[in-house]
Design a protein around this motif. Structure first.
Motif, PDB file in Angstrom:
ATOM      1  N   PRO A  69       9.680  82.937  46.120  1.00 31.22           N
ATOM      2  CA  PRO A  69       8.373  82.850  46.777  1.00 31.22           C
ATOM      3  C   PRO A  69       7.955  84.159  47.432  1.00 31.22           C
ATOM      4  O   PRO A  69       8.775  85.043  47.689  1.00 31.22           O
ATOM      5  N   GLN A  70       6.670  84.261  47.715  1.00 30.59           N
ATOM      6  CA  GLN A  70       6.135  85.361  48.519  1.00 30.59           C
ATOM      7  C   GLN A  70       6.756  85.320  49.905  1.00 30.59           C
ATOM      8  O   GLN A  70       6.941  84.258  50.489  1.00 30.59           O
ATOM      9  N   GLN A  71       7.104  86.472  50.429  1.00 29.91           N
ATOM     10  CA  GLN A  71       7.667  86.535  51.774  1.00 29.91           C
ATOM     11  C   GLN A  71       6.616  86.153  52.816  1.00 29.91           C
ATOM     12  O   GLN A  71       5.481  86.613  52.780  1.00 29.91           O
ATOM     13  N   THR A  72       7.003  85.277  53.737  1.00 34.79           N
ATOM     14  CA  THR A  72       6.131  84.883  54.845  1.00 34.79           C
ATOM     15  C   THR A  72       6.796  85.064  56.205  1.00 34.79           C
ATOM     16  O   THR A  72       6.123  85.018  57.229  1.00 34.79           O
ATOM     17  N   ASP A  73       8.108  85.253  56.204  1.00 31.05           N
ATOM     18  CA  ASP A  73       8.854  85.485  57.444  1.00 31.05           C
ATOM     19  C   ASP A  73       9.033  86.993  57.601  1.00 31.05           C
ATOM     20  O   ASP A  73       9.657  87.652  56.767  1.00 31.05           O
ATOM     21  N   ASP A  74       8.468  87.556  58.684  1.00 30.35           N
ATOM     22  CA  ASP A  74       8.519  89.004  58.868  1.00 30.35           C
ATOM     23  C   ASP A  74       9.931  89.540  59.069  1.00 30.35           C
ATOM     24  O   ASP A  74      10.160  90.749  58.962  1.00 30.35           O
ATOM     25  N   THR A  75      10.873  88.684  59.336  1.00 31.36           N
ATOM     26  CA  THR A  75      12.246  89.128  59.608  1.00 31.36           C
ATOM     27  C   THR A  75      13.193  88.856  58.447  1.00 31.36           C
ATOM     28  O   THR A  75      14.363  89.218  58.521  1.00 31.36           O
TER      29      THR A  75
ATOM     30  N   ASP B 245      -5.262  93.707  45.980  1.00 26.44           N
ATOM     31  CA  ASP B 245      -4.885  93.242  44.636  1.00 26.44           C
ATOM     32  C   ASP B 245      -3.659  92.337  44.664  1.00 26.44           C
ATOM     33  O   ASP B 245      -2.826  92.409  45.580  1.00 26.44           O
ATOM     34  N   ILE B 246      -3.528  91.528  43.625  1.00 22.24           N
ATOM     35  CA  ILE B 246      -2.288  90.788  43.363  1.00 22.24           C
ATOM     36  C   ILE B 246      -1.189  91.793  43.012  1.00 22.24           C
ATOM     37  O   ILE B 246      -1.415  92.764  42.285  1.00 22.24           O
ATOM     38  N   LEU B 247       0.020  91.562  43.551  1.00 26.29           N
ATOM     39  CA  LEU B 247       1.161  92.434  43.247  1.00 26.29           C
ATOM     40  C   LEU B 247       2.362  91.582  42.863  1.00 26.29           C
ATOM     41  O   LEU B 247       2.916  90.859  43.690  1.00 26.29           O
ATOM     42  N   TYR B 248       2.746  91.647  41.595  1.00 29.54           N
ATOM     43  CA  TYR B 248       3.992  91.034  41.115  1.00 29.54           C
ATOM     44  C   TYR B 248       5.031  92.145  41.041  1.00 29.54           C
ATOM     45  O   TYR B 248       4.888  93.095  40.260  1.00 29.54           O
ATOM     46  N   ALA B 249       6.083  92.054  41.847  1.00 30.68           N
ATOM     47  CA  ALA B 249       7.083  93.121  41.881  1.00 30.68           C
ATOM     48  C   ALA B 249       8.412  92.567  42.372  1.00 30.68           C
ATOM     49  O   ALA B 249       8.460  91.555  43.079  1.00 30.68           O
ATOM     50  N   LEU B 250       9.492  93.249  41.994  1.00 37.85           N
ATOM     51  CA  LEU B 250      10.826  92.821  42.425  1.00 37.85           C
ATOM     52  C   LEU B 250      11.748  94.020  42.537  1.00 37.85           C
ATOM     53  O   LEU B 250      11.460  95.106  42.038  1.00 37.85           O
ATOM     54  N   ASN B 251      12.862  93.789  43.219  1.00 37.27           N
ATOM     55  CA  ASN B 251      13.951  94.760  43.262  1.00 37.27           C
ATOM     56  C   ASN B 251      15.248  94.019  42.996  1.00 37.27           C
ATOM     57  O   ASN B 251      15.358  92.817  43.274  1.00 37.27           O
ATOM     58  N   VAL B 252      16.231  94.731  42.451  1.00 42.57           N
ATOM     59  CA  VAL B 252      17.480  94.094  42.032  1.00 42.57           C
ATOM     60  C   VAL B 252      18.663  94.958  42.478  1.00 42.57           C
ATOM     61  O   VAL B 252      18.548  96.188  42.605  1.00 42.57           O
ATOM     62  N   THR B 253      19.804  94.299  42.704  1.00 45.46           N
ATOM     63  CA  THR B 253      21.055  95.013  42.948  1.00 45.46           C
ATOM     64  C   THR B 253      21.172  96.182  41.970  1.00 45.46           C
ATOM     65  O   THR B 253      20.919  96.035  40.773  1.00 45.46           O
ATOM     66  N   SER B 254      21.551  97.347  42.469  1.00 43.15           N
ATOM     67  CA  SER B 254      21.458  98.567  41.658  1.00 43.15           C
ATOM     68  C   SER B 254      22.408  98.591  40.469  1.00 43.15           C
ATOM     69  O   SER B 254      22.092  99.182  39.425  1.00 43.15           O
ATOM     70  N   VAL B 255      23.572  97.969  40.584  1.00 44.11           N
ATOM     71  CA  VAL B 255      24.550  97.994  39.488  1.00 44.11           C
ATOM     72  C   VAL B 255      25.214  96.621  39.370  1.00 44.11           C
ATOM     73  O   VAL B 255      25.588  96.021  40.381  1.00 44.11           O
TER      74      VAL B 255
ATOM     75  N   GLY C 278       6.634  91.771  46.084  1.00 41.95           N
ATOM     76  CA  GLY C 278       5.185  91.694  45.959  1.00 41.95           C
ATOM     77  C   GLY C 278       4.582  90.666  46.899  1.00 41.95           C
ATOM     78  O   GLY C 278       5.223  90.198  47.835  1.00 41.95           O
ATOM     79  N   ASN C 279       3.332  90.292  46.598  1.00 41.75           N
ATOM     80  CA  ASN C 279       2.619  89.347  47.462  1.00 41.75           C
ATOM     81  C   ASN C 279       2.284  88.034  46.758  1.00 41.75           C
ATOM     82  O   ASN C 279       1.348  87.332  47.151  1.00 41.75           O
ATOM     83  N   MET C 280       3.066  87.714  45.718  1.00 48.67           N
ATOM     84  CA  MET C 280       2.893  86.458  44.991  1.00 48.67           C
ATOM     85  C   MET C 280       4.263  85.841  44.717  1.00 48.67           C
ATOM     86  O   MET C 280       5.274  86.546  44.667  1.00 48.67           O
ATOM     87  N   ASP C 281       4.301  84.515  44.536  1.00 46.79           N
ATOM     88  CA  ASP C 281       5.515  83.893  44.014  1.00 46.79           C
ATOM     89  C   ASP C 281       5.781  84.473  42.629  1.00 46.79           C
ATOM     90  O   ASP C 281       4.839  84.751  41.873  1.00 46.79           O
ATOM     91  N   ILE C 282       7.055  84.637  42.275  1.00 43.34           N
ATOM     92  CA  ILE C 282       7.376  85.192  40.961  1.00 43.34           C
ATOM     93  C   ILE C 282       8.459  84.378  40.267  1.00 43.34           C
ATOM     94  O   ILE C 282       9.321  83.790  40.912  1.00 43.34           O
ATOM     95  N   ASN C 283       8.367  84.345  38.954  1.00 41.18           N
ATOM     96  CA  ASN C 283       9.488  84.003  38.098  1.00 41.18           C
ATOM     97  C   ASN C 283      10.091  85.307  37.584  1.00 41.18           C
ATOM     98  O   ASN C 283       9.509  86.384  37.774  1.00 41.18           O
ATOM     99  N   VAL C 284      11.239  85.212  36.914  1.00 38.67           N
ATOM    100  CA  VAL C 284      11.938  86.424  36.482  1.00 38.67           C
ATOM    101  C   VAL C 284      12.381  86.266  35.036  1.00 38.67           C
ATOM    102  O   VAL C 284      12.861  85.192  34.631  1.00 38.67           O
ATOM    103  N   SER C 285      12.199  87.323  34.266  1.00 38.90           N
ATOM    104  CA  SER C 285      12.753  87.376  32.911  1.00 38.90           C
ATOM    105  C   SER C 285      13.747  88.526  32.823  1.00 38.90           C
ATOM    106  O   SER C 285      13.674  89.478  33.607  1.00 38.90           O
ATOM    107  N   VAL C 286      14.690  88.422  31.854  1.00 34.92           N
ATOM    108  CA  VAL C 286      15.678  89.486  31.649  1.00 34.92           C
ATOM    109  C   VAL C 286      15.855  89.751  30.156  1.00 34.92           C
ATOM    110  O   VAL C 286      15.663  88.862  29.319  1.00 34.92           O
ATOM    111  N   PHE C 287      16.186  90.984  29.844  1.00 34.81           N
ATOM    112  CA  PHE C 287      16.680  91.335  28.514  1.00 34.81           C
ATOM    113  C   PHE C 287      17.591  92.540  28.667  1.00 34.81           C
ATOM    114  O   PHE C 287      17.616  93.174  29.730  1.00 34.81           O
ATOM    115  N   GLY C 288      18.348  92.855  27.616  1.00 32.08           N
ATOM    116  CA  GLY C 288      19.323  93.925  27.754  1.00 32.08           C
ATOM    117  C   GLY C 288      19.475  94.765  26.504  1.00 32.08           C
ATOM    118  O   GLY C 288      19.010  94.402  25.411  1.00 32.08           O
TER     119      GLY C 288
END
Length: 310
Positions: A270-276, A171-181, A205-215
């Motif tokens: 972008p989607q990660q392509t460099d294993d390191t 499947d397509i996976l759109y996902a991200l992680n962010v600095t915790s605080v 994830g396994n796709m290029d992503i854009n990012v939105s924010v709200f607070g």
């Protein structure tokens, strides 16, 4: 019509006579040994065949369902190989497989985006002529989405082999992680950050992503609506928390966060392509402690980062 019906008995008689003639030409053999008066002798032929080749009956991955990867980590994809060997299912002693993106080849080198290898698949059980083996592949979160193929080879104790293929889908996976605080440290009323606070975003994830924010203030989007932070005493208004993609941008020209998702214009990860090397982009945050509300004490708020389709 009458002529056709009249000729039918003649045709039947001709067919019967033809069959009788052919029957007399071919010797009748009902058993081994001589005929009644030794006109012919039927001799039994025999051989004992061993060393049967294994046969792969079926290959299925992930119970034949679409694979959803685990964001930021690995997902073990389990492929079941069903085998038959007339020398006994227990004579299967080696099974190996490659799991690869459909635009690649089984012989390609391993690559976390497109190709995985298991040279030591494991036997689940053997019963009579049959055996089940499992080939498992630890697939990374940035493996390409779409059709994948599995190429399996089995070998028995006589070194006889069989090879077969199966396919699956990721499947397509759109996902991200962010600095915790996002920590602005110690500030006094009417202070404004002079050095922006960095918050890194990683593509999980396994796709290029854009990012939105709200607070919102605190950790409840209902009670904290319209606020950046809720403090021990009073609060900080939402317009006083701001972001930018450059650390050099002064607070005055940063973009205020809002209570509804807002795209971070110009930010595509972008989607990660460099294993390191993970794909990481940075955002920069500023805060003004407004004297109007005159807050005091520990203040907490929430910024929600969401992965978006580019």
């Amino acid at each position: 019509m009458w002529t056709k019906n009249k000729s039918l008995p003649v045709i039947i008689v001709v067919l019967i006579l033809s069959l009788l003639y052919l029957y007399n030409l071919v010797p009748s053999v009902l058993s081994w040994g001589p005929s009644g008066n030794y006109e012919n002798v039927s001799v039994r032929t025999t051989v004992n065949v061993s060393g049967a080749y294994p046969e792969i009956l079926n290959v299925t991955c992930n119970n034949d369902t679409t694979i959803t990867l685990n964001a930021g980590s690995t997902r073990t994809v389990v492929c079941l190989v069903e085998i038959r060997d007339y020398d006994g299912g227990s004579t299967i002693n080696t099974t190996n497989g490659t799991f690869y993106y459909y635009l690649n080849e089984s012989s390609d080198p391993d690559d976390n985006n497109t190709h995985y290898t298991n040279t030591s698949c494991s036997e689940d059980n053997a019963n009579g002529y049959y055996a089940n083996w499992t080939c498992a592949f630890d697939v990374l979160y940035y493996a390409n989405n779409g059709t994948w193929e599995i190429n399996v080879t089995v070998k028995d104790s006589d070194n006889n082999t069989d090879n077969d293929y199966g396919n699956s889908s990721i499947d397509i996976l759109y996902a991200l992680n962010v600095t915790s605080v996002i920590d602005f440290g110690n500030m006094a009323v009417d202070d404004t950050t002079t050095t922006a606070v960095e918050a890194n975003i990683t593509n999980f994830g396994n796709m290029d992503i854009n990012v939105s924010v709200f607070g919102f203030g605190g950790n409840d989007s209902i009670t904290g609506a319209g606020l950046a932070m809720i403090c021990a005493i009073r609060n900080i208004s939402i317009s006083n928390e701001r972001w930018d993609l450059s650390s050099a941008t002064p607070y005055a020209t940063m973009t205020p966060i809002t209570g509804a998702p807002d795209y971070l214009d110009g930010l595509t990860i972008p989607q990660q392509t460099d294993d390191t090397q993970q794909e990481i982009n940075s955002t920069y945050w500023g805060l003004h402690v407004n004297v109007t509300t005159n807050p005091f004490g520990i203040c907490n708020g929430t910024v929600v980062f969401a992965a978006e389709v580019p």
